[in-house]
Design a protein around this motif. Sequence first.
Motif, PDB file in Angstrom:
ATOM      1  N   SER A 100      53.453  29.763  53.415  1.00 36.81           N
ATOM      2  CA  SER A 100      52.722  30.865  53.495  1.00 36.81           C
ATOM      3  C   SER A 100      51.290  30.801  53.806  1.00 36.81           C
ATOM      4  O   SER A 100      50.591  29.744  53.229  1.00 36.81           O
ATOM      5  N   ARG A 101      50.682  31.464  54.494  1.00 38.38           N
ATOM      6  CA  ARG A 101      49.215  31.425  54.854  1.00 38.38           C
ATOM      7  C   ARG A 101      48.374  32.209  53.824  1.00 38.38           C
ATOM      8  O   ARG A 101      47.019  32.473  53.928  1.00 38.38           O
ATOM      9  N   ILE A 102      49.233  32.807  52.790  1.00 39.79           N
ATOM     10  CA  ILE A 102      48.576  33.661  51.996  1.00 39.79           C
ATOM     11  C   ILE A 102      49.371  33.331  50.515  1.00 39.79           C
ATOM     12  O   ILE A 102      50.482  32.836  50.596  1.00 39.79           O
ATOM     13  N   ARG A 103      48.553  33.125  49.272  1.00 43.84           N
ATOM     14  CA  ARG A 103      49.244  32.794  48.046  1.00 43.84           C
ATOM     15  C   ARG A 103      48.563  34.031  47.087  1.00 43.84           C
ATOM     16  O   ARG A 103      47.550  34.008  46.912  1.00 43.84           O
ATOM     17  N   ILE A 104      49.734  34.081  46.197  1.00 43.21           N
ATOM     18  CA  ILE A 104      49.682  34.766  44.749  1.00 43.21           C
ATOM     19  C   ILE A 104      49.804  34.065  43.919  1.00 43.21           C
ATOM     20  O   ILE A 104      50.960  33.350  43.745  1.00 43.21           O
ATOM     21  N   PHE A 105      49.037  34.053  42.807  1.00 40.39           N
ATOM     22  CA  PHE A 105      48.994  33.330  41.524  1.00 40.39           C
ATOM     23  C   PHE A 105      49.175  34.174  40.416  1.00 40.39           C
ATOM     24  O   PHE A 105      48.234  35.284  40.433  1.00 40.39           O
ATOM     25  N   PRO A 106      49.898  33.940  39.272  1.00 40.09           N
ATOM     26  CA  PRO A 106      49.983  34.730  38.238  1.00 40.09           C
ATOM     27  C   PRO A 106      48.543  35.106  37.521  1.00 40.09           C
ATOM     28  O   PRO A 106      47.571  34.144  37.819  1.00 40.09           O
ATOM     29  N   PRO A 107      48.490  35.990  36.932  1.00 42.66           N
ATOM     30  CA  PRO A 107      47.300  35.992  36.183  1.00 42.66           C
ATOM     31  C   PRO A 107      46.813  35.238  35.095  1.00 42.66           C
ATOM     32  O   PRO A 107      47.754  34.507  34.676  1.00 42.66           O
ATOM     33  N   ALA A 108      45.616  34.701  35.349  1.00 41.54           N
ATOM     34  CA  ALA A 108      45.294  33.514  34.022  1.00 41.54           C
ATOM     35  C   ALA A 108      45.328  33.917  32.637  1.00 41.54           C
ATOM     36  O   ALA A 108      45.745  33.142  31.828  1.00 41.54           O
ATOM     37  N   LYS A 109      44.978  35.231  32.387  1.00 49.32           N
ATOM     38  CA  LYS A 109      45.136  35.765  30.873  1.00 49.32           C
ATOM     39  C   LYS A 109      46.144  37.262  31.186  1.00 49.32           C
ATOM     40  O   LYS A 109      46.029  37.827  32.130  1.00 49.32           O
ATOM     41  N   GLU A 110      46.725  37.490  30.098  1.00 52.49           N
ATOM     42  CA  GLU A 110      47.316  38.666  30.191  1.00 52.49           C
ATOM     43  C   GLU A 110      46.258  39.991  30.310  1.00 52.49           C
ATOM     44  O   GLU A 110      45.020  39.847  29.721  1.00 52.49           O
TER      45      GLU A 110
ATOM     46  N   GLN B 110      44.837  40.560  33.167  1.00 50.15           N
ATOM     47  CA  GLN B 110      44.010  40.074  34.214  1.00 50.15           C
ATOM     48  C   GLN B 110      45.069  40.500  35.523  1.00 50.15           C
ATOM     49  O   GLN B 110      46.213  40.379  35.479  1.00 50.15           O
ATOM     50  N   PRO B 111      44.412  40.627  36.766  1.00 52.86           N
ATOM     51  CA  PRO B 111      45.084  40.639  37.884  1.00 52.86           C
ATOM     52  C   PRO B 111      45.616  39.628  38.661  1.00 52.86           C
ATOM     53  O   PRO B 111      45.141  38.502  38.142  1.00 52.86           O
ATOM     54  N   PHE B 112      46.604  39.723  39.372  1.00 49.24           N
ATOM     55  CA  PHE B 112      47.154  38.494  40.173  1.00 49.24           C
ATOM     56  C   PHE B 112      45.997  37.934  40.717  1.00 49.24           C
ATOM     57  O   PHE B 112      45.185  38.709  41.317  1.00 49.24           O
ATOM     58  N   ARG B 113      45.946  36.707  41.265  1.00 53.06           N
ATOM     59  CA  ARG B 113      44.740  35.973  42.027  1.00 53.06           C
ATOM     60  C   ARG B 113      45.654  36.153  43.493  1.00 53.06           C
ATOM     61  O   ARG B 113      46.421  35.450  43.731  1.00 53.06           O
ATOM     62  N   ILE B 114      44.794  36.452  44.541  1.00 52.02           N
ATOM     63  CA  ILE B 114      45.353  36.785  45.746  1.00 52.02           C
ATOM     64  C   ILE B 114      44.563  35.646  46.561  1.00 52.02           C
ATOM     65  O   ILE B 114      43.317  36.053  46.819  1.00 52.02           O
ATOM     66  N   VAL B 115      44.972  34.606  47.240  1.00 49.86           N
ATOM     67  CA  VAL B 115      44.239  33.908  47.947  1.00 49.86           C
ATOM     68  C   VAL B 115      44.265  33.721  49.388  1.00 49.86           C
ATOM     69  O   VAL B 115      45.485  33.739  49.947  1.00 49.86           O
ATOM     70  N   VAL B 116      43.335  34.185  50.084  1.00 47.68           N
ATOM     71  CA  VAL B 116      43.378  34.281  51.674  1.00 47.68           C
ATOM     72  C   VAL B 116      42.265  34.203  52.327  1.00 47.68           C
ATOM     73  O   VAL B 116      41.118  34.211  51.606  1.00 47.68           O
ATOM     74  N   CYS B 117      42.134  33.524  53.473  1.00 54.44           N
ATOM     75  CA  CYS B 117      41.080  33.269  53.970  1.00 54.44           C
ATOM     76  C   CYS B 117      40.027  34.410  54.503  1.00 54.44           C
ATOM     77  O   CYS B 117      40.729  35.502  54.795  1.00 54.44           O
TER      78      CYS B 117
END
Length: 147
Positions: A34-44, A46-53
């Motif tokens: 995928s050209r977009i990546r979703i990462f779980p929250p670093a801490k409870e 917090q929001p998911f981290r969405i990585v996109v250009c």
Amino acid sequence: MKILATRPERCTGCGACEIECARTWFKVDDKEKSRIRIFPPAKEGQPFRIVVCNQNGACIDVCPTVALKRAKNGVVQLNKSLCVGCLSCVGFCPNQAMFYHPDYTEPFKCVACGKCVDVCPEEALYIAEVAETPASVTDIWLQKEAV
């Protein structure tokens, strides 16, 4: 210029966007393509981290073969025929939004096609109109060469 923008506070991490992106560009259901990546929250909490250009073009200046260029619509695009797969752009991207997969020589990135927007049930992704980013050093050089 249009970019893929995010609302991380709305993201539930369902991954529908990643699957749709992989299907669109590689015809598979593999999130690693995928050209977009979703990462779980670093801490409870917090929001998911969405990585996109964000199409800032920082990768353009580190490409030794000038395979990365800004298209007329402002989106940074990779010319696969010029790319040698050195992955300089992957290592340099300040947003960590240039990706690669062992199945391919060339890296890949979001081109703001909007397919992921169509499948996001929470509207955590959207296409936004933003001001043009300043031209990269390579963009300026290429413009002078064209004259």
